[in-house]
Scaffold this motif. Sequence first.
Motif, PDB file in Angstrom:
ATOM      1  N   LEU A 174      38.347  36.146  37.455  1.00 13.20           N
ATOM      2  CA  LEU A 174      38.252  36.397  38.893  1.00 13.20           C
ATOM      3  C   LEU A 174      38.050  35.090  39.657  1.00 13.20           C
ATOM      4  O   LEU A 174      38.717  34.842  40.673  1.00 13.20           O
ATOM      5  CB  LEU A 174      37.095  37.354  39.180  1.00 13.20           C
ATOM      6  CG  LEU A 174      36.722  37.541  40.660  1.00 13.20           C
ATOM      7  CD1 LEU A 174      37.810  38.299  41.412  1.00 13.20           C
ATOM      8  CD2 LEU A 174      35.382  38.269  40.786  1.00 13.20           C
ATOM      9  N   ASN A 175      37.144  34.252  39.175  1.00 10.64           N
ATOM     10  CA  ASN A 175      36.879  32.973  39.839  1.00 10.64           C
ATOM     11  C   ASN A 175      38.114  32.084  39.852  1.00 10.64           C
ATOM     12  O   ASN A 175      38.394  31.401  40.843  1.00 10.64           O
ATOM     13  CB  ASN A 175      35.714  32.254  39.158  1.00 10.64           C
ATOM     14  CG  ASN A 175      34.386  32.939  39.423  1.00 10.64           C
ATOM     15  OD1 ASN A 175      34.232  33.639  40.418  1.00 10.64           O
ATOM     16  ND2 ASN A 175      33.428  32.775  38.523  1.00 10.64           N
ATOM     17  N   ALA A 176      38.869  32.106  38.749  1.00 14.79           N
ATOM     18  CA  ALA A 176      40.104  31.312  38.682  1.00 14.79           C
ATOM     19  C   ALA A 176      41.112  31.809  39.711  1.00 14.79           C
ATOM     20  O   ALA A 176      41.791  31.013  40.379  1.00 14.79           O
ATOM     21  CB  ALA A 176      40.698  31.385  37.278  1.00 14.79           C
ATOM     22  N   ALA A 177      41.213  33.133  39.861  1.00 14.40           N
ATOM     23  CA  ALA A 177      42.121  33.708  40.853  1.00 14.40           C
ATOM     24  C   ALA A 177      41.707  33.302  42.260  1.00 14.40           C
ATOM     25  O   ALA A 177      42.533  32.899  43.084  1.00 14.40           O
ATOM     26  CB  ALA A 177      42.151  35.230  40.723  1.00 14.40           C
ATOM     27  N   PHE A 178      40.414  33.409  42.534  1.00 20.58           N
ATOM     28  CA  PHE A 178      39.884  33.085  43.861  1.00 20.58           C
ATOM     29  C   PHE A 178      40.090  31.604  44.190  1.00 20.58           C
ATOM     30  O   PHE A 178      40.581  31.252  45.273  1.00 20.58           O
ATOM     31  CB  PHE A 178      38.397  33.430  43.901  1.00 20.58           C
ATOM     32  CG  PHE A 178      37.732  33.186  45.234  1.00 20.58           C
ATOM     33  CD1 PHE A 178      37.750  34.164  46.218  1.00 20.58           C
ATOM     34  CD2 PHE A 178      37.091  31.984  45.499  1.00 20.58           C
ATOM     35  CE1 PHE A 178      37.140  33.942  47.445  1.00 20.58           C
ATOM     36  CE2 PHE A 178      36.480  31.757  46.721  1.00 20.58           C
ATOM     37  CZ  PHE A 178      36.499  32.735  47.696  1.00 20.58           C
ATOM     38  N   GLU A 179      39.729  30.732  43.258  1.00 16.25           N
ATOM     39  CA  GLU A 179      39.764  29.292  43.522  1.00 16.25           C
ATOM     40  C   GLU A 179      41.183  28.732  43.597  1.00 16.25           C
ATOM     41  O   GLU A 179      41.417  27.703  44.229  1.00 16.25           O
ATOM     42  CB  GLU A 179      38.951  28.560  42.450  1.00 16.25           C
ATOM     43  CG  GLU A 179      37.442  28.786  42.607  1.00 16.25           C
ATOM     44  CD  GLU A 179      36.659  28.570  41.323  1.00 16.25           C
ATOM     45  OE1 GLU A 179      37.244  28.045  40.342  1.00 16.25           O
ATOM     46  OE2 GLU A 179      35.460  28.938  41.302  1.00 16.25           O
ATOM     47  N   ASN A 180      42.143  29.431  42.955  1.00 17.27           N
ATOM     48  CA  ASN A 180      43.532  28.963  42.966  1.00 17.27           C
ATOM     49  C   ASN A 180      44.420  29.774  43.909  1.00 17.27           C
ATOM     50  O   ASN A 180      45.642  29.622  43.878  1.00 17.27           O
ATOM     51  CB  ASN A 180      44.106  29.007  41.545  1.00 17.27           C
ATOM     52  CG  ASN A 180      43.488  27.967  40.634  1.00 17.27           C
ATOM     53  OD1 ASN A 180      43.874  26.801  40.656  1.00 17.27           O
ATOM     54  ND2 ASN A 180      42.504  28.366  39.836  1.00 17.27           N
ATOM     55  N   ALA A 186      38.941  36.681  50.171  1.00 15.68           N
ATOM     56  CA  ALA A 186      38.386  37.494  49.094  1.00 15.68           C
ATOM     57  C   ALA A 186      39.441  37.750  48.025  1.00 15.68           C
ATOM     58  O   ALA A 186      40.646  37.755  48.306  1.00 15.68           O
ATOM     59  CB  ALA A 186      37.863  38.829  49.630  1.00 15.68           C
ATOM     60  N   SER A 187      38.969  37.949  46.803  1.00 22.17           N
ATOM     61  CA  SER A 187      39.839  38.322  45.683  1.00 22.17           C
ATOM     62  C   SER A 187      39.326  39.602  45.050  1.00 22.17           C
ATOM     63  O   SER A 187      38.118  39.843  44.989  1.00 22.17           O
ATOM     64  CB  SER A 187      39.863  37.214  44.624  1.00 22.17           C
ATOM     65  OG  SER A 187      40.551  36.073  45.082  1.00 22.17           O
ATOM     66  N   LEU A 188      40.273  40.397  44.572  1.00 22.02           N
ATOM     67  CA  LEU A 188      39.970  41.648  43.878  1.00 22.02           C
ATOM     68  C   LEU A 188      40.767  41.614  42.577  1.00 22.02           C
ATOM     69  O   LEU A 188      41.962  41.271  42.586  1.00 22.02           O
ATOM     70  CB  LEU A 188      40.405  42.827  44.743  1.00 22.02           C
ATOM     71  CG  LEU A 188      39.824  44.220  44.512  1.00 22.02           C
ATOM     72  CD1 LEU A 188      38.308  44.227  44.671  1.00 22.02           C
ATOM     73  CD2 LEU A 188      40.446  45.204  45.502  1.00 22.02           C
ATOM     74  N   LEU A 189      40.111  41.924  41.459  1.00 21.43           N
ATOM     75  CA  LEU A 189      40.777  41.837  40.161  1.00 21.43           C
ATOM     76  C   LEU A 189      40.518  43.091  39.342  1.00 21.43           C
ATOM     77  O   LEU A 189      39.406  43.618  39.333  1.00 21.43           O
ATOM     78  CB  LEU A 189      40.288  40.596  39.405  1.00 21.43           C
ATOM     79  CG  LEU A 189      40.833  40.368  37.984  1.00 21.43           C
ATOM     80  CD1 LEU A 189      41.130  38.892  37.747  1.00 21.43           C
ATOM     81  CD2 LEU A 189      39.855  40.874  36.928  1.00 21.43           C
ATOM     82  N   GLU A 226      34.737  37.784  34.799  1.00 20.39           N
ATOM     83  CA  GLU A 226      34.222  37.042  35.962  1.00 20.39           C
ATOM     84  C   GLU A 226      34.877  35.676  36.065  1.00 20.39           C
ATOM     85  O   GLU A 226      35.214  35.205  37.165  1.00 20.39           O
ATOM     86  CB  GLU A 226      32.705  36.896  35.831  1.00 20.39           C
ATOM     87  CG  GLU A 226      31.994  36.514  37.115  1.00 20.39           C
ATOM     88  CD  GLU A 226      31.854  37.671  38.091  1.00 20.39           C
ATOM     89  OE1 GLU A 226      31.954  37.410  39.308  1.00 20.39           O
ATOM     90  OE2 GLU A 226      31.657  38.807  37.648  1.00 20.39           O
ATOM     91  N   SER A 227      35.096  35.021  34.937  1.00 18.72           N
ATOM     92  CA  SER A 227      35.733  33.699  34.965  1.00 18.72           C
ATOM     93  C   SER A 227      37.199  33.808  35.395  1.00 18.72           C
ATOM     94  O   SER A 227      37.712  32.932  36.098  1.00 18.72           O
ATOM     95  CB  SER A 227      35.623  33.018  33.596  1.00 18.72           C
ATOM     96  OG  SER A 227      36.390  33.688  32.615  1.00 18.72           O
ATOM     97  N   THR A 248      45.499  28.560  28.774  1.00 17.88           N
ATOM     98  CA  THR A 248      45.931  29.452  29.851  1.00 17.88           C
ATOM     99  C   THR A 248      45.161  30.770  29.737  1.00 17.88           C
ATOM    100  O   THR A 248      44.692  31.136  28.647  1.00 17.88           O
ATOM    101  CB  THR A 248      47.435  29.756  29.773  1.00 17.88           C
ATOM    102  OG1 THR A 248      47.700  30.458  28.551  1.00 17.88           O
ATOM    103  CG2 THR A 248      48.263  28.481  29.844  1.00 17.88           C
ATOM    104  N   ILE A 249      45.067  31.467  30.834  1.00 18.57           N
ATOM    105  CA  ILE A 249      44.384  32.761  30.805  1.00 18.57           C
ATOM    106  C   ILE A 249      45.131  33.738  29.894  1.00 18.57           C
ATOM    107  O   ILE A 249      44.516  34.567  29.224  1.00 18.57           O
ATOM    108  CB  ILE A 249      44.200  33.306  32.235  1.00 18.57           C
ATOM    109  CG1 ILE A 249      43.115  32.475  32.945  1.00 18.57           C
ATOM    110  CG2 ILE A 249      43.842  34.791  32.230  1.00 18.57           C
ATOM    111  CD1 ILE A 249      42.855  32.846  34.374  1.00 18.57           C
ATOM    112  N   GLU A 250      46.440  33.590  29.814  1.00 21.97           N
ATOM    113  CA  GLU A 250      47.214  34.425  28.889  1.00 21.97           C
ATOM    114  C   GLU A 250      46.731  34.218  27.451  1.00 21.97           C
ATOM    115  O   GLU A 250      46.561  35.181  26.693  1.00 21.97           O
ATOM    116  CB  GLU A 250      48.702  34.084  28.995  1.00 21.97           C
ATOM    117  CG  GLU A 250      49.582  34.962  28.138  1.00 21.97           C
ATOM    118  CD  GLU A 250      51.061  34.740  28.404  1.00 21.97           C
ATOM    119  OE1 GLU A 250      51.846  35.657  28.115  1.00 21.97           O
ATOM    120  OE2 GLU A 250      51.424  33.657  28.899  1.00 21.97           O
TER     121      GLU A 250
END
Length: 277
Positions: A98-104, A72-75, A95-96, A121-123
């Motif tokens: 969060l998904n990037a954090a979870f998938e990577n 699980a990921s929490l953001l 949401e996108s 980059t997300i930055e």
Amino acid sequence: MSISAADVKKLRDMTGAGMMDCKKALSEADGDFDRAVEILRKKGQKVSEKRSDREANQGLILSRINDDKTKASLLEINCETDFVARNQEFQDDAESFLNAAFENDIDNADDLLKIELDGLTIEKHLEEMVGKIGEKIEINNVILATTEGTLISYIHPGNQLGVLAEFDGDLTDEEIGKDVAMQVAAMKPLSVTRDGVDSSLVEKELEIAKEQLLNEGKPEHIAEQAAKGKLRRFYEERVLLEQKFVKDNSVSVQQYLEQNDAPLVKSFHRLQLGEND
């Protein structure tokens, strides 16, 4: 050169930036759209720097968990106003991320900023959001949890508070897990068991309790023993398994789990907007 209203509108549709900002960027770029987008991004970075001293205490807490409840990921993503946090585009961007954090398998905010999403980059995405929205926006917390037991996610209505609770085994009834995750949300325990409480905090609580009793006129040896009793109450208030279960104060959280043949809690993560910087 002359910049047409149609070109300004096109750039605005591409970037979401303000009309005047788009017109100035196109003029500066001599009508080159790619250069104009780059100029807007740079302006977004300047806005971000100008706003670095602003408070970003609003935002969202989001979670994602896999089907077998083992990852699980929490953001936590922050902005300045609730108005922005409730905006659908802001929520979709969050949401996108969060998904990037979870998938990577990302477990901290700094690493997440380096991940590429749709060619940026997300930055950079955050910089664009700042330029477009005009508020300070930042990702403050990213948590990754994995287990051989069971993970339960709970997001409190309004997305300002979230919990991940890890159970030491197979949890067949998810409602029991939700109850415990809500307990963590409501009662803010420091740790699962006494062993997890910082020893310096325990010593401080013991010292405060003893000093109070001495000030009440209790002899030293009695104050020492009574302080230990007060420390037990401290554990009952701040240690998850010893806390009174919020839905039934006649039992502790541990007793509630044991009565339902559920595995005990092994760990938890709790994020609340503005409390975890």
